[in-house]
Design a protein around this motif. Structure first.
Motif, PDB file in Angstrom:
ATOM      1  N   VAL A 177      64.606  33.690  64.424  1.00 47.44           N
ATOM      2  CA  VAL A 177      64.426  34.830  65.328  1.00 47.44           C
ATOM      3  C   VAL A 177      63.376  34.521  66.395  1.00 47.44           C
ATOM      4  N   PHE A 178      62.280  33.898  66.006  1.00 52.39           N
ATOM      5  CA  PHE A 178      61.232  33.589  66.980  1.00 52.39           C
ATOM      6  C   PHE A 178      61.703  32.547  67.996  1.00 52.39           C
ATOM      7  N   GLU A 179      62.601  31.663  67.583  1.00 49.24           N
ATOM      8  CA  GLU A 179      63.172  30.719  68.542  1.00 49.24           C
ATOM      9  C   GLU A 179      64.017  31.455  69.575  1.00 49.24           C
ATOM     10  N   LYS A 180      64.742  32.470  69.146  1.00 45.74           N
ATOM     11  CA  LYS A 180      65.533  33.276  70.081  1.00 45.74           C
ATOM     12  C   LYS A 180      64.639  34.043  71.048  1.00 45.74           C
ATOM     13  N   ILE A 181      63.525  34.541  70.542  1.00 53.94           N
ATOM     14  CA  ILE A 181      62.619  35.335  71.379  1.00 53.94           C
ATOM     15  C   ILE A 181      61.971  34.476  72.454  1.00 53.94           C
ATOM     16  N   GLY A 182      61.576  33.266  72.094  1.00 55.87           N
ATOM     17  CA  GLY A 182      60.929  32.376  73.063  1.00 55.87           C
ATOM     18  C   GLY A 182      59.431  32.579  73.085  1.00 55.87           C
ATOM     19  N   SER A 183      58.861  32.689  74.269  1.00 57.30           N
ATOM     20  CA  SER A 183      57.411  32.833  74.414  1.00 57.30           C
ATOM     21  C   SER A 183      56.935  34.147  73.806  1.00 57.30           C
ATOM     22  N   PRO A 226      52.245  28.620  67.117  1.00 57.71           N
ATOM     23  CA  PRO A 226      52.535  27.492  68.011  1.00 57.71           C
ATOM     24  C   PRO A 226      52.980  27.932  69.407  1.00 57.71           C
ATOM     25  N   LYS A 227      53.715  29.036  69.477  1.00 65.66           N
ATOM     26  CA  LYS A 227      54.145  29.545  70.773  1.00 65.66           C
ATOM     27  C   LYS A 227      52.955  30.062  71.581  1.00 65.66           C
ATOM     28  N   MET A 228      52.022  30.711  70.913  1.00 64.02           N
ATOM     29  CA  MET A 228      50.822  31.199  71.589  1.00 64.02           C
ATOM     30  C   MET A 228      49.949  30.043  72.058  1.00 64.02           C
ATOM     31  N   LYS A 229      49.829  29.026  71.221  1.00 63.84           N
ATOM     32  CA  LYS A 229      49.046  27.848  71.616  1.00 63.84           C
ATOM     33  C   LYS A 229      49.649  27.198  72.858  1.00 63.84           C
ATOM     34  N   ALA A 230      50.969  27.100  72.888  1.00 58.64           N
ATOM     35  CA  ALA A 230      51.642  26.491  74.041  1.00 58.64           C
ATOM     36  C   ALA A 230      51.470  27.319  75.300  1.00 58.64           C
TER      37      ALA A 230
END
Length: 254
Positions: free
Chosen positions: A73-79, A123-127
């Motif tokens: 699900v988080f991959e679908k959401i993206g950032s 990891p998305k927040m870090k990026a």
């Protein structure tokens, strides 16, 4: 003030109660809201109400206790800029009256579910150069509540996880706080009373309300307002803290 424009917010359990109030308020303040619920139907009404008010909301069916589902699900959401770990379940029982399957069920949702979302979102927040995490703890993490053994266990873990995450990601510009509500008047409370006290609902509602020194239960909108502040840029100096929102329960019940 308290604008969430150009922010993507993920809210677990965002289809009802406190989670719904947070979803609605965050969307009103400009966030693109992603509601995670066990079924899409559970979040659909909240999303439709948000869209009717001109907001942006998407519903994702996901069991937060399932690691692979959460990652997908988080991959679908993206950032992701904001994560509110609100999904949780309750249980009534003491240490010697809590069945193993009930213990596992509550810990899987209320503890592992938070971990799964942290694992996927950080990891998305870090990026992205930073982010904000808000965890839903409880007064059960702060004081002794009768007959709430595994619920207290889980919410105590959530409070400890909050401090750990806040410490570990200071250099990544990721803030992490928690809020600890006392009793809040949600559909869950109404269902609990209907199930357990069908013959004296009003009496029990009044009794539960008065356990808060202020004399009433909280409103989901009041918790949402605190959540908005803590997830906004105005709260940029706040991390590693827990905020009781409890009508004086933890400090004035003496």
């Amino acid at each position: 003030m308290l604008s969430l424009k150009n922010k993507t917010a993920v809210i677990t359990g965002g289809g009802s109660g406190i989670g719904k109030a947070i979803s609605q308020l965050f969307a009103k303040q400009g966030a693109a809201v992603h509601i995670i619920e066990l079924t899409a139907e559970a979040g659909q009404q909240a999303a439709e109400e948000i869209k009717a008010e001109g907001g942006n909301a998407t519903v994702h069916a996901c069991n937060v206790a399932d690691h692979q589902q959460v990652l997908s699900v988080f991959e679908k959401i993206g950032s992701v800029n904001i994560l509110v770990n609100n999904a949780g379940i309750a249980h009534v029982g003491k240490a010697d009256t809590t069945a193993e399957e009930d213990f596992d069920r509550v810990v899987n949702v209320n503890v592992k579910g938070v971990y799964n979302c942290l694992f996927a979102a950080i990891p998305k927040m870090k990026a992205a150069g930073g982010g904000v995490i808000l965890n839903m703890a409880s007064i059960a993490a702060l004081v002794g509540i009768p007959d709430r053994f595994v619920y207290s266990t889980a919410k105590g873990a959530v409070k400890a996880m909050t401090m750990s995450v806040a410490k570990d990601y200071l250099a990544d510009n990721i803030r992490c706080n928690s809020v600890s509500p006392a009793r809040v008047h949600t559909p869950f409370v109404d269902g609990f009373l209907q199930k357990n006290y069908p013959d004296n609902i009003e009496e029990m509602f009044d009794k539960l309300s008065k356990t808060q020194p202020i004399g009433r239960m909280g409103l989901p909108s009041e918790v949402a307002t605190l959540a908005l502040y803590l997830c906004s840029d105005e709260a940029a100096f706040i991390t590693g803290c827990d905020y009781p929102i409890d009508g004086g329960f933890t400090t004035l019940n003496n």
